[in-house]
Design a protein around this motif. Structure first.
Motif, PDB file in Angstrom:
ATOM      1  N   VAL A  89      -0.724  -2.577  -0.236  1.00 52.68           N
ATOM      2  CA  VAL A  89      -1.085  -1.375  -0.985  1.00 52.68           C
ATOM      3  C   VAL A  89      -1.520  -0.266  -0.031  1.00 52.68           C
ATOM      4  O   VAL A  89      -1.101   0.884  -0.138  1.00 52.68           O
ATOM      5  N   LEU A  90      -2.359  -0.619   0.926  1.00 55.65           N
ATOM      6  CA  LEU A  90      -2.912   0.385   1.833  1.00 55.65           C
ATOM      7  C   LEU A  90      -1.891   0.888   2.838  1.00 55.65           C
ATOM      8  O   LEU A  90      -1.998   2.018   3.319  1.00 55.65           O
ATOM      9  N   ASN A  91      -0.899   0.071   3.174  1.00 55.28           N
ATOM     10  CA  ASN A  91       0.088   0.472   4.173  1.00 55.28           C
ATOM     11  C   ASN A  91       1.314   1.140   3.560  1.00 55.28           C
ATOM     12  O   ASN A  91       2.104   1.730   4.283  1.00 55.28           O
ATOM     13  N   VAL A 150      -9.697  -0.656  -1.081  1.00 53.41           N
ATOM     14  CA  VAL A 150      -8.800   0.230  -1.836  1.00 53.41           C
ATOM     15  C   VAL A 150      -9.560   1.484  -2.275  1.00 53.41           C
ATOM     16  O   VAL A 150      -9.030   2.598  -2.217  1.00 53.41           O
ATOM     17  N   ARG A 151     -10.825   1.313  -2.676  1.00 55.24           N
ATOM     18  CA  ARG A 151     -11.618   2.474  -3.085  1.00 55.24           C
ATOM     19  C   ARG A 151     -11.794   3.446  -1.915  1.00 55.24           C
ATOM     20  O   ARG A 151     -11.723   4.668  -2.097  1.00 55.24           O
ATOM     21  N   ALA A 152     -12.018   2.898  -0.726  1.00 57.51           N
ATOM     22  CA  ALA A 152     -12.175   3.761   0.449  1.00 57.51           C
ATOM     23  C   ALA A 152     -10.900   4.560   0.715  1.00 57.51           C
ATOM     24  O   ALA A 152     -10.951   5.740   1.069  1.00 57.51           O
ATOM     25  N   ALA A 175     -12.459   8.171  -8.132  1.00 54.53           N
ATOM     26  CA  ALA A 175     -12.020   6.916  -7.511  1.00 54.53           C
ATOM     27  C   ALA A 175     -12.368   5.732  -8.396  1.00 54.53           C
ATOM     28  O   ALA A 175     -11.542   4.834  -8.614  1.00 54.53           O
ATOM     29  N   ASP A 176     -13.587   5.709  -8.922  1.00 57.81           N
ATOM     30  CA  ASP A 176     -14.002   4.598  -9.784  1.00 57.81           C
ATOM     31  C   ASP A 176     -13.184   4.562 -11.071  1.00 57.81           C
ATOM     32  O   ASP A 176     -12.769   3.483 -11.529  1.00 57.81           O
ATOM     33  N   MET A 177     -12.954   5.721 -11.660  1.00 57.63           N
ATOM     34  CA  MET A 177     -12.156   5.775 -12.889  1.00 57.63           C
ATOM     35  C   MET A 177     -10.720   5.340 -12.631  1.00 57.63           C
ATOM     36  O   MET A 177     -10.115   4.644 -13.447  1.00 57.63           O
ATOM     37  N   THR A 178     -10.163   5.751 -11.494  1.00 59.10           N
ATOM     38  CA  THR A 178      -8.793   5.371 -11.157  1.00 59.10           C
ATOM     39  C   THR A 178      -8.666   3.868 -11.026  1.00 59.10           C
ATOM     40  O   THR A 178      -7.704   3.252 -11.537  1.00 59.10           O
TER      41      THR A 178
END
Length: 243
Positions: A89-91, A150-152, A175-178
């Motif tokens: 996901v991050l990459n 992921v949040r970061a 970010a939290d809602m997403t």
């Protein structure tokens, strides 16, 4: 979840296939990969709680004793699976470079894809990990660590799209809602099917985009000029058109 790029999977220790490793290291990485993929299949088919280490050993073709030398527990295997999927996901789409370059078009695309369930990572597996986290402190720690990573990354993306110290609280909330909405869409995917889940993903992205653009419309600086209420600055208008 963001769609995964075909760049090759990573092991729990972050070793990518094709990397320059001693022969023993390559064999160990390949053996671990067999165990991880066998466990992934069984967790999807039977659930994490109902899958035993002996079943994973049989499915992978790896002796139970060797499996325990590679992974001390079933929780370590789920940690490796979670690490793989989080890394992908991050990459994906080289999002780190897009953030560094402040490539807004790429960041809008990444956010849009973030809401969509990934066909290569079945929602049932993610849902099962979430359920297991509620009763297993080790799995809860694993899930929490992936959630924080992921949040970061989300916050990094949002910092480019909604810059400024005055927007810190707004970015935290978005970010939290997403994250919350994306998990809800995964549940919807399980219950109502992929087509409806993708529709909801589109609605969720449109709502987030509208919120971001509204905040940007209030922002002065960094190339954004203030405009009259109801309009958009030229940068935001371009972003909306690209979306």
């Amino acid at each position: 979840m963001v769609k995964k790029e075909k760049l090759g999977r990573e092991t729990g220790y972050g070793i990518r296939h094709g990397a320059s490793l001693p022969r023993d290291g390559r064999q160990a990485a390949q053996r671990r990969e067999k165990i991880i993929e066998a466990a992934r299949k069984l967790f999807i088919d039977n659930g994490f709680h109902a899958t035993g280490v002996a079943q994973i050993a049989k499915e992978s073709g790896i002796a139970v004793g060797q499996l325990y030398r590679d992974f001390a527990s079933k929780e370590e295997i789920i940690a490796a699976i979670a690490a793989q999927d989080t890394n992908e996901v991050l990459n994906s789409d080289d999002i780190e470079r897009s953030v560094a370059d402040r490539d807004e078009s790429a960041l809008w695309r990444w956010l849009e894809e973030f809401f969509k369930p990934d066909p290569e990572c079945p929602s049932v597996l993610i849902a099962d990990i979430v359920v297991e986290a509620s009763r297993n402190p080790k799995v809860a720690g694993i899930f929490g660590g992936c959630h924080d990573r992921v949040r970061a990354r989300l916050l990094g993306v949002l910092e480019v799209l909604v810059p400024g110290d005055a927007m810190v609280a707004a970015r935290d909330t978005m970010a939290d809602m997403t994250l919350m909405v994306s998990l809800g869409i995964l549940q919807h995917d399980l219950i109502r099917g992929r087509e409806e889940a993708y529709h909801l993903a589109g609605v969720a992205f449109a709502s987030l985009r509208e919120q971001i653009l509204a905040l940007r419309n209030q922002h002065v600086g960094d190339g954004h000029e203030r405009v009259e209420k109801g309009g958009l600055c030229s940068v935001c208008s371009g972003a909306l058109a690209d979306g």
